[in-house]
Design a protein around this motif. Structure first.
Motif, PDB file in Angstrom:
ATOM      1  N   UNK A 127       0.804  -1.221   0.000  1.00 53.69           N
ATOM      2  CA  UNK A 127       0.000   0.000   0.000  1.00 53.69           C
ATOM      3  C   UNK A 127       0.835   1.268   0.000  1.00 53.69           C
ATOM      4  N   UNK A 128       2.086   1.155   0.309  1.00 50.92           N
ATOM      5  CA  UNK A 128       2.953   2.317   0.435  1.00 50.92           C
ATOM      6  C   UNK A 128       3.186   2.977  -0.926  1.00 50.92           C
ATOM      7  N   UNK A 129       3.311   4.300  -0.921  1.00 53.10           N
ATOM      8  CA  UNK A 129       3.586   5.041  -2.157  1.00 53.10           C
ATOM      9  C   UNK A 129       5.089   5.243  -2.311  1.00 53.10           C
ATOM     10  N   UNK A 130       5.498   5.695  -3.482  1.00 51.46           N
ATOM     11  CA  UNK A 130       6.916   5.978  -3.714  1.00 51.46           C
ATOM     12  C   UNK A 130       7.402   7.059  -2.758  1.00 51.46           C
ATOM     13  N   UNK A 131       6.594   8.075  -2.519  1.00 52.81           N
ATOM     14  CA  UNK A 131       6.980   9.146  -1.588  1.00 52.81           C
ATOM     15  C   UNK A 131       7.183   8.597  -0.173  1.00 52.81           C
ATOM     16  N   UNK A 132       6.356   7.645   0.233  1.00 48.54           N
ATOM     17  CA  UNK A 132       6.511   7.034   1.553  1.00 48.54           C
ATOM     18  C   UNK A 132       7.781   6.195   1.606  1.00 48.54           C
ATOM     19  N   UNK A 133       8.053   5.449   0.547  1.00 50.04           N
ATOM     20  CA  UNK A 133       9.263   4.629   0.509  1.00 50.04           C
ATOM     21  C   UNK A 133      10.522   5.483   0.643  1.00 50.04           C
ATOM     22  N   UNK A 134      10.490   6.675   0.082  1.00 52.51           N
ATOM     23  CA  UNK A 134      11.650   7.561   0.144  1.00 52.51           C
ATOM     24  C   UNK A 134      11.947   8.031   1.562  1.00 52.51           C
ATOM     25  N   UNK A 135      11.006   7.901   2.482  1.00 49.70           N
ATOM     26  CA  UNK A 135      11.238   8.280   3.877  1.00 49.70           C
ATOM     27  C   UNK A 135      12.023   7.219   4.635  1.00 49.70           C
ATOM     28  N   UNK A 136      12.159   6.053   4.040  1.00 41.52           N
ATOM     29  CA  UNK A 136      12.909   4.966   4.664  1.00 41.52           C
ATOM     30  C   UNK A 136      14.394   5.182   4.362  1.00 41.52           C
ATOM     31  N   UNK A 137      15.242   5.111   5.388  1.00 39.00           N
ATOM     32  CA  UNK A 137      16.679   5.312   5.161  1.00 39.00           C
ATOM     33  C   UNK A 137      17.232   4.351   4.107  1.00 39.00           C
ATOM     34  N   UNK A 138      17.954   4.905   3.148  1.00 41.59           N
ATOM     35  CA  UNK A 138      18.587   4.098   2.106  1.00 41.59           C
ATOM     36  C   UNK A 138      17.764   3.918   0.849  1.00 41.59           C
ATOM     37  N   UNK A 139      16.522   4.416   0.830  1.00 48.88           N
ATOM     38  CA  UNK A 139      15.699   4.320  -0.385  1.00 48.88           C
ATOM     39  C   UNK A 139      15.552   5.717  -0.961  1.00 48.88           C
ATOM     40  N   UNK A 140      16.026   5.856  -2.178  1.00 53.85           N
ATOM     41  CA  UNK A 140      15.891   7.120  -2.885  1.00 53.85           C
ATOM     42  C   UNK A 140      14.775   7.039  -3.900  1.00 53.85           C
ATOM     43  N   UNK A 141      14.607   8.080  -4.706  1.00 56.53           N
ATOM     44  CA  UNK A 141      13.512   8.102  -5.685  1.00 56.53           C
ATOM     45  C   UNK A 141      13.588   6.985  -6.724  1.00 56.53           C
ATOM     46  N   UNK A 142      14.790   6.653  -7.181  1.00 57.54           N
ATOM     47  CA  UNK A 142      14.936   5.615  -8.209  1.00 57.54           C
ATOM     48  C   UNK A 142      14.544   4.253  -7.654  1.00 57.54           C
ATOM     49  N   UNK A 143      15.055   3.916  -6.467  1.00 59.81           N
ATOM     50  CA  UNK A 143      14.735   2.620  -5.860  1.00 59.81           C
ATOM     51  C   UNK A 143      13.254   2.548  -5.508  1.00 59.81           C
ATOM     52  N   UNK A 144      12.688   3.633  -5.001  1.00 60.84           N
ATOM     53  CA  UNK A 144      11.266   3.653  -4.662  1.00 60.84           C
ATOM     54  C   UNK A 144      10.427   3.381  -5.910  1.00 60.84           C
ATOM     55  N   UNK A 145      10.783   3.987  -7.008  1.00 61.82           N
ATOM     56  CA  UNK A 145      10.024   3.783  -8.254  1.00 61.82           C
ATOM     57  C   UNK A 145      10.166   2.353  -8.759  1.00 61.82           C
ATOM     58  N   UNK A 146      11.346   1.763  -8.621  1.00 65.00           N
ATOM     59  CA  UNK A 146      11.532   0.353  -9.024  1.00 65.00           C
ATOM     60  C   UNK A 146      10.646  -0.575  -8.192  1.00 65.00           C
ATOM     61  N   UNK A 179      12.907  -4.224   8.535  1.00 69.70           N
ATOM     62  CA  UNK A 179      12.614  -3.473   9.759  1.00 69.70           C
ATOM     63  C   UNK A 179      11.529  -2.424   9.505  1.00 69.70           C
ATOM     64  N   UNK A 180      11.456  -1.919   8.278  1.00 64.00           N
ATOM     65  CA  UNK A 180      10.556  -0.817   7.936  1.00 64.00           C
ATOM     66  C   UNK A 180       9.327  -1.246   7.140  1.00 64.00           C
ATOM     67  N   UNK A 181       9.325  -2.470   6.623  1.00 63.33           N
ATOM     68  CA  UNK A 181       8.254  -2.897   5.718  1.00 63.33           C
ATOM     69  C   UNK A 181       7.660  -4.224   6.159  1.00 63.33           C
ATOM     70  N   UNK A 182       6.396  -4.423   5.841  1.00 62.75           N
ATOM     71  CA  UNK A 182       5.704  -5.686   6.073  1.00 62.75           C
ATOM     72  C   UNK A 182       4.656  -5.867   4.993  1.00 62.75           C
ATOM     73  N   UNK A 183       4.155  -7.077   4.848  1.00 63.52           N
ATOM     74  CA  UNK A 183       3.043  -7.341   3.945  1.00 63.52           C
ATOM     75  C   UNK A 183       1.861  -7.733   4.821  1.00 63.52           C
ATOM     76  N   UNK A 184       0.815  -6.902   4.783  1.00 68.51           N
ATOM     77  CA  UNK A 184      -0.339  -7.101   5.657  1.00 68.51           C
ATOM     78  C   UNK A 184      -1.380  -7.992   5.005  1.00 68.51           C
ATOM     79  N   UNK A 185      -1.746  -7.721   3.763  1.00 66.34           N
ATOM     80  CA  UNK A 185      -2.822  -8.452   3.104  1.00 66.34           C
ATOM     81  C   UNK A 185      -2.290  -9.023   1.797  1.00 66.34           C
ATOM     82  N   UNK A 186      -2.021 -10.320   1.781  1.00 68.26           N
ATOM     83  CA  UNK A 186      -1.438 -10.939   0.593  1.00 68.26           C
ATOM     84  C   UNK A 186      -2.492 -11.260  -0.454  1.00 68.26           C
ATOM     85  N   UNK A 187      -3.780 -11.214  -0.109  1.00 64.64           N
ATOM     86  CA  UNK A 187      -4.830 -11.565  -1.063  1.00 64.64           C
ATOM     87  C   UNK A 187      -5.225 -10.395  -1.952  1.00 64.64           C
ATOM     88  N   UNK A 188      -4.957  -9.191  -1.486  1.00 63.97           N
ATOM     89  CA  UNK A 188      -5.363  -8.003  -2.255  1.00 63.97           C
ATOM     90  C   UNK A 188      -4.384  -7.764  -3.385  1.00 63.97           C
TER      91      UNK A 188
END
Length: 190
Positions: A127-146, A179-188
């Motif tokens: 559910x996370x957006x690219x902008x949210x991913x960029x708030x995680x240390x070590x993830x920049x715009x390119x990695x978030x978009x990938x 540490x920063x990410x999880x998968x909550x709903x695998x069916x969606x």
């Protein structure tokens, strides 16, 4: 003992007695309050609005958000049929007392991404957006978009370990990001 020390002890004793007698009286039985305490919170809920004690409260896996709302002492009554979601991602609850007086109206919103990260609540990878991913240390715009493109291409992630299929992410990075990410709903599907 000098008179000053005796006077100081009398003042301290009087202040302590006053605080003990006039401390917070929440009107909830000790049994309910005891059940509301959890050693390890499953998540957090922020409660605001028409309550005496707003704040951010830990919610155990076996407790309900309604217990936390009761502990904040709403200024109006709560419906006995109140049903609140217990999200693994936490949430915000706003208690609104209607005019004329009646049962409280409860508004529910998810916690903001910044709040989740500060509380060590992992973000939902599906559910996370690219902008949210960029708030995680070590993830920049390119990695978030990938990551977002991989999620869209494959219909979502079933586990965080699937991040190693994203170009530029290896096992060490997956371990760090788990540490920063999880998968909550695998069916969606996304």
């Amino acid at each position: 003992m000098s008179r000053q020390r005796i006077a100081m002890l009398v003042v301290i004793a009087a202040a302590t007695g006053y605080l003990l007698l006039t401390g917070r009286h929440c009107g909830i039985s000790s049994a309910v309050a005891a059940r509301a305490v959890s050693v390890e919170p499953a998540t957090w809920v922020g409660i605001s609005g028409d309550v005496r004690f707003p704040g951010l409260f830990p919610i155990g896996a076996n407790n309900m958000t309604t217990t936390a709302i009761l502990l904040t002492e709403p200024y109006c009554s709560l419906s006995l049929n109140l049903s609140m979601p217990n999200s693994p991602l936490g949430g915000r609850v706003r208690v609104v007392c209607p005019q004329p007086p009646g049962d409280a109206v409860i508004e529910y919103l998810p916690l903001a991404v910044n709040e989740q990260l500060l509380l060590n609540i992992p973000l939902d990878l599906n559910r996370v957006t690219a902008a949210h991913l960029e708030k995680i240390p070590g993830i920049g715009p390119v990695m978030a978009e990938r990551i977002i493109q991989s999620r869209q291409k494959n219909g979502g992630f079933s586990s965080v370990s699937e991040l190693n299929m994203v170009e530029g992410i290896g096992d060490a990075t997956v371990r760090r990001l788990s540490r920063y990410l999880q998968v909550v709903d695998t069916k969606r599907k996304y």
